[in-house]
Design an enzyme around this catalytic site. Structure first.
Site, PDB file in Angstrom:
ATOM      1  N   HIS A  44       0.674  -0.877  -0.234  1.00 30.52           N
ATOM      2  CA  HIS A  44      -0.245   0.022  -0.668  1.00 30.52           C
ATOM      3  C   HIS A  44       0.891   0.838  -0.028  1.00 30.52           C
ATOM      4  O   HIS A  44       1.778   1.501   0.335  1.00 30.52           O
ATOM      5  CB  HIS A  44      -0.916   0.230   1.338  1.00 30.52           C
ATOM      6  CG  HIS A  44      -1.843  -1.139   1.148  1.00 30.52           C
ATOM      7  ND1 HIS A  44      -2.974  -1.051   1.969  1.00 30.52           N
ATOM      8  CD2 HIS A  44      -2.446  -1.801   0.096  1.00 30.52           C
ATOM      9  CE1 HIS A  44      -3.888  -1.707   1.760  1.00 30.52           C
ATOM     10  NE2 HIS A  44      -3.588  -3.063   0.707  1.00 30.52           N
ATOM     11  N   GLU A  72       0.695   3.788   2.026  1.00 32.43           N
ATOM     12  CA  GLU A  72       1.429   4.547   2.938  1.00 32.43           C
ATOM     13  C   GLU A  72       2.578   3.177   3.933  1.00 32.43           C
ATOM     14  O   GLU A  72       3.169   4.251   4.155  1.00 32.43           O
ATOM     15  CB  GLU A  72       0.591   4.079   4.260  1.00 32.43           C
ATOM     16  CG  GLU A  72      -0.752   4.770   3.844  1.00 32.43           C
ATOM     17  CD  GLU A  72      -1.948   4.187   3.187  1.00 32.43           C
ATOM     18  OE1 GLU A  72      -2.023   3.532   2.109  1.00 32.43           O
ATOM     19  OE2 GLU A  72      -3.437   4.767   3.742  1.00 32.43           O
ATOM     20  N   CYS A  92      -6.230   1.641   5.811  1.00 34.90           N
ATOM     21  CA  CYS A  92      -7.247   0.711   6.010  1.00 34.90           C
ATOM     22  C   CYS A  92      -6.379   0.265   7.879  1.00 34.90           C
ATOM     23  O   CYS A  92      -4.931   0.874   8.027  1.00 34.90           O
ATOM     24  CB  CYS A  92      -6.623  -0.360   5.032  1.00 34.90           C
ATOM     25  SG  CYS A  92      -5.447  -1.688   5.014  1.00 34.90           S
ATOM     26  N   CYS A 104      -2.366  -0.339   7.126  1.00 36.46           N
ATOM     27  CA  CYS A 104      -1.893   1.301   7.616  1.00 36.46           C
ATOM     28  C   CYS A 104      -1.278   1.879   8.736  1.00 36.46           C
ATOM     29  O   CYS A 104      -0.642   2.338   9.560  1.00 36.46           O
ATOM     30  CB  CYS A 104      -2.515   1.328   5.991  1.00 36.46           C
ATOM     31  SG  CYS A 104      -1.852   0.363   4.767  1.00 36.46           S
TER      32      CYS A 104
END
Lengths: 164, 164
Positions: free
Chosen positions: A54, A56, A84, A87
């Site tokens: 992801h 992040e 999410c 993260c």
């Protein structure tokens, strides 16, 4: 202060657009320390077939490498979409000071939508949160991406029928 | 079935002991598919100064690479300690089928202790959980590690006083 936030969110948005070019869901993030970007990331999950890639996570990993430290204590994270669970956990573990995000994620967001993980006083670190930074632009880049996908699918179906 | 669980938790424990050798908090994990280990990991946070290098994350990343897929749908994860928020999020995102863990983590565990993230019906995937697999051994490896640290610190203090 607001101008600075916009500058860094614009950098996160530029990352999101990089993801779109690679046909990834366009989400981008940057880590900032002392007014400098020290980590950048955009969603690369499909490209590398890695569930942890992801935006992040990649920005945080780059910042850790840059600082030679897993503690990002005086760092801020800017991300175009509400993080999410995974993260959010990484943000807490890294002891990020401030999180700035653009659009909310009602289905999977763990900062405000489904949970308030970053405010949990039982954990040994809490993160200050500001949401809605350049929200319209952060939403638009996602809308454009999904609209283009639907258009391509529709065109493919038409082509399929024409070939029958 | 119970014998199989013990076999795979023993492999996770072997990973935890690898972490201890590197002076990392001894936590280990393996990902299993079709009765084969396809990902292994032990905590390497200090060694690499990367906040994401938890045992579960490394085992999941290796499994993704092995399967060329971010979806670990028919896979199980064995880990010696109850996963934190970040790792629980990765387990959900990867659509792991079953989680087996050893010892509970009352301070940071997000599966049973602080949250029940893997059972959240609002998310698009839920994970079956079994806890307490080889709990005594999984706790002991952590206790031994922290006892050794305290002993070393005490010895260093004594040495410091002797040198005054």
């Amino acid at each position: 202060m607001e101008k600075e936030q916009q500058k860094f969110m614009a950098a996160a948005l530029a990352e999101a657009r990089q993801a779109a070019i690679l046909n990834e869901v366009p989400i981008g993030a940057v880590v900032v320390k002392d007014n400098q970007i020290i980590g950048r990331g955009h969603n690369m999950r499909e490209h590398f077939q890695d569930v942890t890639y992801h935006a992040e996570m990649l920005a945080i990993m780059e910042a850790c490498e840059r600082l030679h430290s897993w503690r990002l204590e005086d760092c801020d994270l800017y991300v175009t979409l509400e993080p999410c669970i995974m993260c959010s956990g990484a943000i807490i573990n890294a002891r990020i000071a401030n999180l700035y995000y653009g659009a909310a994620d009602p289905k999977a967001g763990a900062v405000d939508s489904l949970y308030h993980l970053l405010a949990d006083s039982r954990l040994n670190h809490q993160v200050r949160v500001e949401s809605g930074i350049m929200q319209a632009e952060c939403s638009q880049v996602l809308k454009d991406f999904f609209r283009a996908i639907r258009r391509r699918k529709k065109a493919a179906r038409k082509k399929g029928r024409a070939g029958d």
